[in-house]
Design a protein around this motif. Structure first.
Motif, PDB file in Angstrom:
ATOM      1  N   LEU A 188       0.701   7.774  -4.851  1.00 20.90           N
ATOM      2  CA  LEU A 188       1.720   7.108  -4.053  1.00 20.90           C
ATOM      3  C   LEU A 188       2.911   6.669  -4.891  1.00 20.90           C
ATOM      4  CD1 LEU A 188      -0.512   4.894  -1.746  1.00 20.90           C
ATOM      5  CD2 LEU A 188       0.615   7.039  -1.192  1.00 20.90           C
ATOM      6  N   GLU A 189       4.072   6.777  -4.291  1.00 22.17           N
ATOM      7  CA  GLU A 189       5.299   6.265  -4.902  1.00 22.17           C
ATOM      8  C   GLU A 189       5.568   4.888  -4.317  1.00 22.17           C
ATOM      9  OE1 GLU A 189      10.057   7.228  -4.643  1.00 22.17           O
ATOM     10  OE2 GLU A 189       8.633   8.881  -4.513  1.00 22.17           O
ATOM     11  N   VAL A 234       0.805  -1.230   0.000  1.00 20.43           N
ATOM     12  CA  VAL A 234       0.000   0.000   0.000  1.00 20.43           C
ATOM     13  C   VAL A 234       0.833   1.273   0.000  1.00 20.43           C
ATOM     14  CG1 VAL A 234      -1.914  -1.165   1.147  1.00 20.43           C
ATOM     15  CG2 VAL A 234      -0.236   0.087   2.533  1.00 20.43           C
ATOM     16  N   GLY A 235       2.152   1.162  -0.114  1.00 20.52           N
ATOM     17  CA  GLY A 235       2.975   2.360  -0.216  1.00 20.52           C
ATOM     18  C   GLY A 235       3.422   2.952   1.099  1.00 20.52           C
ATOM     19  N   GLY A 236       3.364   2.174   2.183  1.00 21.92           N
ATOM     20  CA  GLY A 236       3.885   2.634   3.463  1.00 21.92           C
ATOM     21  C   GLY A 236       3.211   3.890   3.982  1.00 21.92           C
ATOM     22  N   LEU A 237       4.027   4.796   4.509  1.00 24.24           N
ATOM     23  CA  LEU A 237       3.507   6.032   5.096  1.00 24.24           C
ATOM     24  C   LEU A 237       3.292   7.124   4.067  1.00 24.24           C
ATOM     25  CD1 LEU A 237       2.971   6.426   8.217  1.00 24.24           C
ATOM     26  CD2 LEU A 237       4.433   4.483   7.647  1.00 24.24           C
ATOM     27  N   ARG A 280     -10.378  15.626   5.518  1.00 22.51           N
ATOM     28  CA  ARG A 280     -10.558  14.194   5.309  1.00 22.51           C
ATOM     29  C   ARG A 280      -9.215  13.502   5.455  1.00 22.51           C
ATOM     30  NH1 ARG A 280     -15.360  12.560   2.843  1.00 22.51           N
ATOM     31  NH2 ARG A 280     -16.678  14.253   2.083  1.00 22.51           N
ATOM     32  N   ILE A 281      -9.273  12.212   5.715  1.00 24.93           N
ATOM     33  CA  ILE A 281      -8.054  11.403   5.794  1.00 24.93           C
ATOM     34  C   ILE A 281      -8.041  10.472   4.599  1.00 24.93           C
ATOM     35  CG2 ILE A 281      -6.794   9.655   7.090  1.00 24.93           C
ATOM     36  CD1 ILE A 281      -7.867  10.802   9.633  1.00 24.93           C
ATOM     37  N   GLY A 282      -6.952  10.475   3.870  1.00 30.04           N
ATOM     38  CA  GLY A 282      -6.855   9.554   2.750  1.00 30.04           C
ATOM     39  C   GLY A 282      -5.982  10.087   1.634  1.00 30.04           C
ATOM     40  N   VAL A 283      -4.941   9.348   1.293  1.00 31.08           N
ATOM     41  CA  VAL A 283      -4.061   9.707   0.186  1.00 31.08           C
ATOM     42  C   VAL A 283      -4.494   8.913  -1.048  1.00 31.08           C
ATOM     43  CG1 VAL A 283      -1.690   9.706  -0.669  1.00 31.08           C
ATOM     44  CG2 VAL A 283      -2.142  10.148   1.745  1.00 31.08           C
ATOM     45  N   PRO A 284      -4.797   9.575  -2.160  1.00 32.03           N
ATOM     46  CA  PRO A 284      -5.168   8.829  -3.377  1.00 32.03           C
ATOM     47  C   PRO A 284      -4.079   7.851  -3.777  1.00 32.03           C
ATOM     48  CG  PRO A 284      -5.619  11.177  -3.629  1.00 32.03           C
ATOM     49  CD  PRO A 284      -4.825  11.029  -2.366  1.00 32.03           C
ATOM     50  N   VAL A 285      -4.484   6.651  -4.124  1.00 33.15           N
ATOM     51  CA  VAL A 285      -3.519   5.605  -4.452  1.00 33.15           C
ATOM     52  C   VAL A 285      -2.624   6.019  -5.614  1.00 33.15           C
ATOM     53  CG1 VAL A 285      -3.266   3.222  -5.242  1.00 33.15           C
ATOM     54  CG2 VAL A 285      -5.037   3.798  -3.583  1.00 33.15           C
ATOM     55  N   ASP A 286      -3.193   6.727  -6.598  1.00 36.52           N
ATOM     56  CA  ASP A 286      -2.377   7.102  -7.758  1.00 36.52           C
ATOM     57  C   ASP A 286      -1.363   8.189  -7.438  1.00 36.52           C
ATOM     58  OD1 ASP A 286      -4.179   9.126  -7.410  1.00 36.52           O
ATOM     59  OD2 ASP A 286      -4.926   9.143  -9.474  1.00 36.52           O
ATOM     60  N   GLY A 333       6.175   9.699  -0.347  1.00 37.58           N
ATOM     61  CA  GLY A 333       6.416  10.269  -1.662  1.00 37.58           C
ATOM     62  C   GLY A 333       5.287  11.109  -2.187  1.00 37.58           C
ATOM     63  N   ALA A 334       4.209  11.264  -1.385  1.00 35.98           N
ATOM     64  CA  ALA A 334       3.044  12.038  -1.821  1.00 35.98           C
ATOM     65  C   ALA A 334       2.902  13.301  -0.980  1.00 35.98           C
ATOM     66  CB  ALA A 334       1.777  11.190  -1.700  1.00 35.98           C
ATOM     67  N   ASP A 335       2.164  14.268  -1.504  1.00 35.46           N
ATOM     68  CA  ASP A 335       1.861  15.481  -0.754  1.00 35.46           C
ATOM     69  C   ASP A 335       0.670  15.180   0.141  1.00 35.46           C
ATOM     70  OD1 ASP A 335       1.390  17.948   0.279  1.00 35.46           O
ATOM     71  OD2 ASP A 335       0.886  18.922  -1.625  1.00 35.46           O
TER      72      ASP A 335
END
Length: 320
Positions: free
Chosen positions: A310-311, A172-175, A302-308, A178-180
């Protein structure tokens, strides 16, 4: 036939602001307890600290943070560099009690468990000897004594001692370093956001707590002052609102529970009637929690990083 015990990788993150004596105490406690596959220290932009640790310890893996600066990047570097089945994140100011690692990994025998949170007990130095009431221990990254073992609300997946399956983290890309994540992860909710991604395709997924995996952390006097407690309560209020908005109708008592303004106010009233200290701190925390919830609503948090966004994490980075 019994399953083999999982290999446990312990990840401790540090930078130039980390108190050196506390870091050494934390590392020594893990090495003294034993029973782990490896202990990794991820050093964030502090080459002198890295070199000192490599000189002092032959039985540690000390690596530089190769991802974005900060705690999330250091943790993701730890995930990439580890080789165990379970990754246990330990705060640099926490010391473990006997049997901590195995107790933290044991609940993963259940396939629906995605996260395990240990119990953190406060150590009070002389000037902070007037300990906080149980209802406020979460404000100093410690575990309320009243919290039972077992199913844990997502908002409580935090603290100095948290573990996950390494394979799950890689998937799932860890923490999400690599995303904002500035708007997608309120302060203090990094593990909560991670759990939401872990549970996205697992409707039966659950986080659990265990008091058998105990650590201690020293609470500094500044952490017990009203400004610090109010700040912790505000952050928690924002995270609560963000989590409820993210989950919608699924935000039931099993997912978001625990700290509420009503319970803090009730604790303040009991302290007042019983002529016990910390009445003002409890009241400040209740107000801070309300203010955080309102702020979260106004910001549409909201809580949630879009999967696309993620690095992907790399498995088994070459270690130096």
């Amino acid at each position: 036939m019994n399953r083999p015990a999982p290999r446990i990788s312990v990840v401790v993150c540090a930078d130039e602001t980390t108190p050196f004596d506390g870091l050494l105490a934390s590392l020594d406690s893990v090495l003294r307890d034993g029973g782990v596959h490896e202990v990794l220290v991820v050093v964030d932009r502090a080459p002198r600290l890295r070199d000192d640790l490599r000189h002092r310890y032959d039985d540690l893996v000390v690596v530089d943070n190769t991802r974005t600066p900060g705690l999330a990047g250091s943790r993701d570097t730890g995930i990439e560099s580890s080789r165990g089945d379970v990754v246990a994140f330990l705060a640099a100011d926490a010391s473990v009690h006997a049997g901590w690692a195995h107790a933290l990994a044991a609940p993963f025998d259940e396939v629906d468990v995605i996260a395990v949170v240990g119990r953190t007990e406060p150590t009070w130095p002389g000037t902070a000897a007037t300990s906080l009431p149980d209802a406020l221990l979460w404000a100093v990254d410690c575990t309320p004594r009243a919290r039972p073992d077992g199913l844990l609300g997502l908002e409580d997946v935090s603290g100095p001692s948290v573990a996950f399956r390494r394979w799950d983290l890689l998937q799932v890309g860890g923490l999400a370093s690599g995303a904002d994540v500035a708007d997608a992860t309120p302060h203090g909710a990094e593990f909560v956001e991670l759990c939401l991604r872990l549970a996205a395709d697992e409707p039966e997924a659950r986080a659990v707590s265990t008091s058998s995996a105990r650590v201690s952390r020293t609470v500094t006097p500044g952490e017990t002052r009203w400004r610090s407690v109010a700040g912790a309560a505000f952050d928690r209020g924002v995270a609560q609102t963000a989590l409820r908005r993210s989950l919608g109708r699924d935000a039931d008592a099993g997912t978001v529970r625990g700290v509420t303004p009503g319970r803090l106010a009730a604790a303040a009233w009991r302290s007042l009637v019983g002529r016990r200290p910390a009445v003002s701190l409890l009241a400040v925390a209740a107000l801070g929690l309300v203010a955080g919830r309102v702020s979260g609503l106004l910001r549409g948090a909201r809580i949630g990083v879009p999967v696309d966004h993620l690095e992907p994490l790399r498995s088994a980075t070459v270690r130096h």
